[in-house]
Design an enzyme around this catalytic site. Structure first.
Site, PDB file in Angstrom:
ATOM      1  N   CYS A 167      -6.557   4.007  -9.839  1.00  0.00           N
ATOM      2  CA  CYS A 167      -6.530   5.083  -8.842  1.00  0.00           C
ATOM      3  C   CYS A 167      -7.942   5.430  -8.393  1.00  0.00           C
ATOM      4  O   CYS A 167      -8.871   5.383  -9.193  1.00  0.00           O
ATOM      5  CB  CYS A 167      -5.924   6.344  -9.449  1.00  0.00           C
ATOM      6  SG  CYS A 167      -4.262   6.115  -9.978  1.00  0.00           S
ATOM      7  N   LYS A 224      -3.881  -0.005 -18.113  1.00  0.00           N
ATOM      8  CA  LYS A 224      -3.623  -1.115 -17.180  1.00  0.00           C
ATOM      9  C   LYS A 224      -4.896  -1.481 -16.438  1.00  0.00           C
ATOM     10  O   LYS A 224      -5.467  -0.666 -15.699  1.00  0.00           O
ATOM     11  CB  LYS A 224      -2.531  -0.695 -16.205  1.00  0.00           C
ATOM     12  CG  LYS A 224      -2.133  -1.796 -15.276  1.00  0.00           C
ATOM     13  CD  LYS A 224      -0.708  -1.631 -14.883  1.00  0.00           C
ATOM     14  CE  LYS A 224      -0.263  -2.612 -13.865  1.00  0.00           C
ATOM     15  NZ  LYS A 224       1.084  -2.269 -13.397  1.00  0.00           N
ATOM     16  N   GLY A 242       0.824   3.643  -1.975  1.00  0.00           N
ATOM     17  CA  GLY A 242       0.049   4.873  -2.160  1.00  0.00           C
ATOM     18  C   GLY A 242       0.643   5.776  -3.228  1.00  0.00           C
ATOM     19  O   GLY A 242       0.514   6.998  -3.171  1.00  0.00           O
ATOM     20  N   LEU A 243       1.314   5.154  -4.204  1.00  0.00           N
ATOM     21  CA  LEU A 243       1.812   5.891  -5.376  1.00  0.00           C
ATOM     22  C   LEU A 243       2.713   7.059  -5.028  1.00  0.00           C
ATOM     23  O   LEU A 243       2.628   8.130  -5.635  1.00  0.00           O
ATOM     24  CB  LEU A 243       0.640   6.349  -6.253  1.00  0.00           C
ATOM     25  CG  LEU A 243      -0.029   5.189  -6.992  1.00  0.00           C
ATOM     26  CD1 LEU A 243      -1.427   5.544  -7.438  1.00  0.00           C
ATOM     27  CD2 LEU A 243       0.818   4.755  -8.185  1.00  0.00           C
ATOM     28  N   ALA A 275       0.879  -1.168   0.000  1.00  0.00           N
ATOM     29  CA  ALA A 275       0.000   0.000   0.000  1.00  0.00           C
ATOM     30  C   ALA A 275       0.920   1.223   0.000  1.00  0.00           C
ATOM     31  O   ALA A 275       0.900   2.042   0.914  1.00  0.00           O
ATOM     32  CB  ALA A 275      -0.922  -0.018   1.217  1.00  0.00           C
ATOM     33  N   THR A 299       7.076  -8.102  -9.017  1.00  0.00           N
ATOM     34  CA  THR A 299       7.540  -8.473  -7.679  1.00  0.00           C
ATOM     35  C   THR A 299       8.838  -9.274  -7.721  1.00  0.00           C
ATOM     36  O   THR A 299       9.670  -9.160  -6.802  1.00  0.00           O
ATOM     37  CB  THR A 299       6.416  -9.261  -6.960  1.00  0.00           C
ATOM     38  OG1 THR A 299       5.268  -8.391  -6.855  1.00  0.00           O
ATOM     39  CG2 THR A 299       6.816  -9.724  -5.582  1.00  0.00           C
TER      40      THR A 299
HETATM   41  C1  LIG Z   1       5.490  -2.191  -4.634  1.00  0.00           C
HETATM   42  C2  LIG Z   1       4.622  -2.122  -5.838  1.00  0.00           C
HETATM   43  C3  LIG Z   1       4.331  -0.889  -6.416  1.00  0.00           C
HETATM   44  C4  LIG Z   1       3.512  -0.809  -7.553  1.00  0.00           C
HETATM   45  N1  LIG Z   1       3.254   0.418  -8.114  1.00  0.00           N
HETATM   46  C5  LIG Z   1       2.489   0.482  -9.245  1.00  0.00           C
HETATM   47  C6  LIG Z   1       2.271   1.733  -9.880  1.00  0.00           C
HETATM   48  O1  LIG Z   1       2.811   2.786  -9.494  1.00  0.00           O
HETATM   49  N2  LIG Z   1       1.444   1.749 -10.978  1.00  0.00           N
HETATM   50  C7  LIG Z   1       0.869   0.601 -11.479  1.00  0.00           C
HETATM   51  O2  LIG Z   1       0.141   0.664 -12.472  1.00  0.00           O
HETATM   52  N3  LIG Z   1       1.087  -0.609 -10.905  1.00  0.00           N
HETATM   53  C8  LIG Z   1       1.883  -0.684  -9.807  1.00  0.00           C
HETATM   54  N4  LIG Z   1       2.119  -1.917  -9.236  1.00  0.00           N
HETATM   55  C9  LIG Z   1       1.543  -3.144  -9.825  1.00  0.00           C
HETATM   56  C10 LIG Z   1       2.591  -3.885 -10.690  1.00  0.00           C
HETATM   57  O3  LIG Z   1       3.046  -3.080 -11.746  1.00  0.00           O
HETATM   58  C11 LIG Z   1       1.991  -5.206 -11.261  1.00  0.00           C
HETATM   59  O4  LIG Z   1       0.881  -4.910 -12.064  1.00  0.00           O
HETATM   60  C12 LIG Z   1       1.556  -6.170 -10.174  1.00  0.00           C
HETATM   61  O5  LIG Z   1       2.421  -6.137  -9.064  1.00  0.00           O
HETATM   62  C13 LIG Z   1       1.460  -7.614 -10.683  1.00  0.00           C
HETATM   63  O6  LIG Z   1       2.698  -8.093 -11.145  1.00  0.00           O
HETATM   64  P1  LIG Z   1       3.748  -8.917 -10.211  1.00  0.00           P
HETATM   65  O7  LIG Z   1       2.944  -9.979  -9.496  1.00  0.00           O
HETATM   66  O8  LIG Z   1       4.759  -9.464 -11.163  1.00  0.00           O
HETATM   67  O9  LIG Z   1       4.314  -7.928  -9.263  1.00  0.00           O
HETATM   68  C14 LIG Z   1       2.957  -2.001  -8.102  1.00  0.00           C
HETATM   69  C15 LIG Z   1       3.245  -3.253  -7.511  1.00  0.00           C
HETATM   70  C16 LIG Z   1       4.085  -3.326  -6.404  1.00  0.00           C
HETATM   71  C17 LIG Z   1       4.380  -4.676  -5.815  1.00  0.00           C
END
Ligand SMILES: Cc1cc2nc3c(=O)[nH]c(=O)nc-3n(C[C@H](O)[C@H](O)[C@H](O)COP(=O)(O)O)c2cc1C
Length: 308
Positions: A134, A169, A76-77, A74, A270
């Site tokens: 968002c 997305k 929070g961008l 979390a 991740t």
């Molecule tokens: C710590 C963290 C920060 C993330 N920040 C963003 C973000 O700023 N914008 C976004 O569209 N997705 C964000 N995501 C989502 C990832 O881009 C991705 O869609 C999601 O984690 C699934 O992929 P993964 O299981 O390989 O991590 C974030 C994910 C994580 C774990």
């Protein structure tokens, strides 16, 4: 059997990439954080952390925690804002020969448009990825990405002001992802990214408190891969624009599964926290898989799921 030359190159909504492996937004910083581990020139594209119209401080700590086969976040961008991104982060990335895709977020349509307008006139941006997960302040905090009308309106307004390739997305936290996918395709998206994190929470049984200060967070990592594969497959059958698949990709074989489900490219998220070289290993592993199977292009795998 005669050995053929394999090709990893793909074109995602107008973005030409040397291979189909990108970084997932928010898991690779602004690129420089990983430069000691990854040759950015060897990636298909770098997708940077979500950028907003002004800097966001993010949520209070605790913001991340490990879960069985995954993590909850979390954040929070938290980000430097579009001006900070353009002046402090983008110049570094411009020195590399890799498409830079800027993930964009906002709490109102106007906030998204402010960011896009600034990116339009900045060199070095190959495309935009709209994070529609968002909360929309004009709609009581409901996410743009869970309502087809809201998602359509947002993407249409963005489409009207930019010629940059536009990826949208998708949120998995919806009843039917295909309705949203078709709405944003109709609004002019060039490609889709699927999926963002799944909403979850963790509770401490001793204190009876939530583990995250924000109470809920986004679940990512291998725990979500089966859900992500299913959603990519459903979206693939519903739209004709390319899909960037993500959710729990740790290895090249995970990526191959996403291609078979219908993704034309993949993003590693991740996994970067566990193994900062994961993206490079995925690129190499895809190449090795194609070679071993004597497959000419990764495109041959896309949507090749065999269902009886
Ligand atoms: C710590 C963290 C920060 C993330 N920040 C963003 C973000 O700023 N914008 C976004 O569209 N997705 C964000 N995501 C989502 C990832 O881009 C991705 O869609 C999601 O984690 C699934 O992929 P993964 O299981 O390989 O991590 C974030 C994910 C994580 C774990």
């Amino acid at each position: 059997m005669e050995k053929i030359e394999t090709s990893l190159s793909v074109n995602i909504g107008g973005i030409q990439m040397r291979n189909p492996v990108m970084t997932a937004s928010g898991t690779f910083g602004y690129g420089s954080e990983y430069a000691d581990f990854v040759d950015l020139n060897q990636l298909g594209a770098v997708v940077v952390k979500g950028v907003t119209s002004v800097p966001w401080p993010g949520n209070p700590m605790q913001r991340i925690m490990e879960t069985p086969s995954g993590m909850l976040n979390a954040i929070g961008l938290q980000n430097v804002g579009v001006d900070g991104f353009i002046s402090e982060k983008l110049p570094y990335l411009r020195d590399f020969d890799v498409p830079v895709i800027v993930n964009v977020c906002g709490k109102t349509v106007e906030e998204y448009l402010t960011v896009i307008e600034k990116l339009n006139t900045t060199g070095g941006v190959a495309g935009v990825e709209l994070n529609i997960s968002c909360p929309n302040l004009d709609c009581g905090g409901m996410s743009f990405g869970v309502d087809a009308t809201l998602a359509y309106q947002l993407v249409k307004e963005v489409r009207e002001i930019t010629h940059l390739p536009l990826l949208v997305k998708l949120s998995p936290n919806v009843t039917d992802i295909t309705v949203i996918a078709r709405a944003v395709e109709d609004a002019g998206a060039n490609a889709l990214s699927a999926i963002n994190t799944l909403l979850g929470m963790a509770i401490n049984a001793e204190t009876r408190k939530p583990e995250l200060a924000n109470v809920t967070g986004g679940l990512s990592g291998p725990a979500i891969k089966p859900v992500a594969l299913r959603l990519v497959w459903e979206v693939y059958k519903s739209v004709s624009i390319p899909i960037v698949g993500m959710g729990g990709i740790m290895t090249a074989i995970d990526a191959i599964e996403f291609f078979i489900a219908g993704a034309s490219a993949v993003a590693v998220g991740t996994a970067n926290f566990v193994n900062p070289q994961a993206s490079m290993e995925v690129v190499k592993g895809i190449h090795d898989y194609l070679n071993k199977k004597n497959i000419r292009s990764v495109k041959e795998l896309v949507g090749s799921l065999k269902v009886d």
